[in-house]
Scaffold this active site. Structure first.
Site, PDB file in Angstrom:
ATOM      1  N   ASP A 103      -4.113  -2.744   2.300  1.00 23.36           N
ATOM      2  CA  ASP A 103      -4.778  -3.703   3.185  1.00 23.36           C
ATOM      3  C   ASP A 103      -4.039  -5.003   2.950  1.00 23.36           C
ATOM      4  O   ASP A 103      -4.124  -5.583   1.867  1.00 23.36           O
ATOM      5  CB  ASP A 103      -6.255  -3.842   2.804  1.00 23.36           C
ATOM      6  CG  ASP A 103      -6.981  -4.757   3.783  1.00 23.36           C
ATOM      7  OD1 ASP A 103      -6.492  -5.877   4.014  1.00 23.36           O
ATOM      8  OD2 ASP A 103      -8.021  -4.351   4.312  1.00 23.36           O
ATOM      9  N   HIS A 104      -3.302  -5.461   3.954  1.00 21.09           N
ATOM     10  CA  HIS A 104      -2.377  -6.571   3.676  1.00 21.09           C
ATOM     11  C   HIS A 104      -3.108  -7.873   3.326  1.00 21.09           C
ATOM     12  O   HIS A 104      -2.507  -8.772   2.774  1.00 21.09           O
ATOM     13  CB  HIS A 104      -1.381  -6.765   4.826  1.00 21.09           C
ATOM     14  CG  HIS A 104      -1.908  -7.550   5.981  1.00 21.09           C
ATOM     15  ND1 HIS A 104      -2.622  -6.976   7.006  1.00 21.09           N
ATOM     16  CD2 HIS A 104      -1.845  -8.872   6.271  1.00 21.09           C
ATOM     17  CE1 HIS A 104      -2.962  -7.921   7.871  1.00 21.09           C
ATOM     18  NE2 HIS A 104      -2.505  -9.086   7.458  1.00 21.09           N
ATOM     19  N   HIS A 108     -10.187  -5.610   6.417  1.00 19.64           N
ATOM     20  CA  HIS A 108      -9.879  -6.961   5.945  1.00 19.64           C
ATOM     21  C   HIS A 108     -11.125  -7.768   5.567  1.00 19.64           C
ATOM     22  O   HIS A 108     -11.185  -8.368   4.490  1.00 19.64           O
ATOM     23  CB  HIS A 108      -9.120  -7.749   7.022  1.00 19.64           C
ATOM     24  CG  HIS A 108      -7.865  -7.093   7.489  1.00 19.64           C
ATOM     25  ND1 HIS A 108      -7.054  -6.362   6.660  1.00 19.64           N
ATOM     26  CD2 HIS A 108      -7.258  -7.068   8.705  1.00 19.64           C
ATOM     27  CE1 HIS A 108      -6.012  -5.922   7.355  1.00 19.64           C
ATOM     28  NE2 HIS A 108      -6.118  -6.329   8.597  1.00 19.64           N
TER      29      HIS A 108
END
Ligand code: BG6
Length: 506
Positions: free
Chosen positions: A196-197, A259
């Protein structure tokens, strides 16, 4: 907390290089590889953090060869020097740092859905290997099956085998569970690195440091002192060329169970026993599981209409390419979350995310309960405004707390001021696309910043009632360049609260 190697001002000082490995990137010709993975590898190379025995194999179904792939990527890296709006921008590309990567690039043509591809790939791999799925989500299962069947996921004491999986991981609870079950037939949970960036963002990682490395915050971080929390991820960009992906996805699936839940978990989880990956991920999973399934009357869905954004006219979502003219897909979501645990019972967490909003802002704002007004009742002070601590993630990384002081003058009047800190003022920030830490951690086997199966499933479970209810619920329109639909203001007004204003970008 031990400082992460990539947080240090001088990353070269005494930091271990990642161990030797073969990094196999499925989706060699794709956007993610060009825009983010290569710049991240370049930055790691500049920091001297990669093994000299690193090998990179790019797999794609389209034809290419080693020289062609190297040239494509070299051209793309050079193009970043001219594009200030790209995620990665540098004035020049350092020849030695990029050369280190370029000479390690090898191309392999293969169909992701054919067993032969994996058999042929197996001939090229020995020792440690990371398989990075930078492909469309429908290929995650087939790639992992192919790797497993070809024996590529068998680890030994001397060789690790890891798989990185991008988002979206599933499109609802059932599909996320099915994908977890499918991949876990081929390898153990500890071999999967679900990315999950948002967890690659510096301030997101810093939430643990702010909370647990300072004695002054954690005692206040609970229902007795916190009135509510607002989590915002507002973007000014529209859906633009991503219509075909976005139409069946929408803002809820695109941003919330992944996110926004990562931000929520970081800010609300209990302190872990240690910074060991399992200890941290267990606390995150416990928090996500304590979120009550979100009911439709605690949720607002919006869609942008035409408007003005940064001084120019922008089209409605329904007029974007590959979007239905009567689309009912949401580009904005506002939610009220309730956490059923001892620390947070009764403290609402309001979450909003949307495209084409007035300003770009990703932040977590902790609204503390106000001090008693009693002491100020005989002074010209109208009210004692509560303290708000804002953990700022994008575009400026830092932290700002609003406090009350005495305004200068003979009378006791309160003045509202801010104490703030910004990363750029204190640290020598290296150019960073957010994937550096994640790639380095995967190479070194630190899974703290990656999502475990239970964490992913808990995120989907919380939004599941909305996925059902929203199949037929209409979207609330909001003008591009505004703060979102009126119904989102009403959601907080019902509780006597207001969203913090978004920055307005002229
Ligand atoms: C992606 C979403 O995961 O995150 C995009 O698919 C969104 O729609 C992006 O724009 C936001 O990330 P960032 O880092 O730009 O805030």
């Amino acid at each position: 907390m031990a400082e992460h190697p990539l947080l240090q001002n001088d990353v070269k000082a005494g930091i271990a290089r990642a161990p030797a490995c073969t990094l196999v990137i499925f989706g060699a010709g794709g956007d993610l590889t060009k825009r983010l993975l290569m710049p991240a590898l370049y930055n790691l190379s500049s920091g001297g953090l990669l093994s000299k025995d690193l090998k990179i194999i790019g797999v794609d179904h389209n034809a290419n060869d080693d020289a062609g792939w190297r040239k494509d990527l070299t051209d793309t890296m050079q193009s970043f020097t001219k594009d200030k709006s790209a995620e990665f921008h540098a004035d020049h590309i350092d020849a030695a740092s990029w050369g280190f990567i370029a000479e390690r690039l090898h191309f392999f043509q293969g169909d992701f859905e054919k067993d032969e591809s994996y058999k042929a790939l197996a001939e090229k791999i020995e020792g440690n290997a990371i398989f990075y799925c930078a492909v469309a989500a429908r290929f995650f299962g087939p790639v992992v099956d192919g790797l497993g069947k070809a024996g590529l996921l068998k680890q030994t004491d001397d060789a690790f085998r890891r798989v990185v999986i991008e988002k979206p991981f599933g499109s609802d609870l059932a599909s996320a569970k099915a994908l977890n079950a499918r991949i876990l037939k081929q390898a153990d949970e500890n071999q999967f690195y679900r990315i999950d960036h948002f967890l690659g963002k510096e301030t997101v990682q810093s939430i643990m440091a702010i909370r647990f490395a300072n004695g002054i915050f954690e005692p206040l971080w609970r229902r007795e002192y916190v009135d509510h929390v607002q989590i915002t991820a507002a973007e000014t960009v529209g859906v633009e060329m991503r219509g075909s992906f976005y139409e069946p996805t929408g803002a809820l699936r695109d941003m919330v169970p992944n996110h926004m839940f990562q931000l929520l978990c970081m800010v609300a989880m209990e302190p872990p026993n240690s910074f060991d990956a399992e200890a941290v991920r267990t606390e995150k999973a416990k928090l996500a599981e304590a979120v009550k399934p979100i009911q439709p009357d605690h949720a607002v869905r919006g869609q942008y209409t035409a408007g003005r954004e940064q001084g120019r006219d922008v089209p409605a979502y329904r007029d974007e390419p590959n979007v239905a003219t009567d689309s009912n897909t949401e580009t904005y979501v506002a939610l009220k979350l309730e956490i059923d645990n001892w620390r947070w019972a009764g403290v609402p967490f309001y979450v909003r995310t949307g495209k084409r909003m007035a300003g770009r802002l990703t932040e977590i704002a902790i609204h503390f309960k106000p001090a008693p007004y009693r002491l100020f009742r005989d002074t010209p002070t109208d009210a004692v405004a509560p303290n708000v601590m804002r953990i700022q993630i994008d575009p400026d990384a830092g932290e700002t707390t609003e406090i009350n002081v005495k305004a200068p003058g003979p009378q006791m009047r309160l003045g509202r001021v801010e104490t703030s800190f910004f990363y750029k003022d204190f640290f020598d920030e290296k150019p960073n696309v957010g994937y550096e830490t994640l790639l380095y951690d995967c190479m070194t086997g630190d899974a703290t910043l990656f999502q475990r199966a239970d964490n992913i499933e808990a995120g989907w479970a919380a939004v599941e009632p909305l996925l059902d209810a929203w199949r037929s619920a209409p979207v609330e329109p909001y003008a591009a360049g505004s703060a979102g639909p009126k119904a989102a203001d009403d959601l907080l007004a019902r509780d006597g609260r207001k969203w913090l204003p978004l920055p307005v970008e002229a």
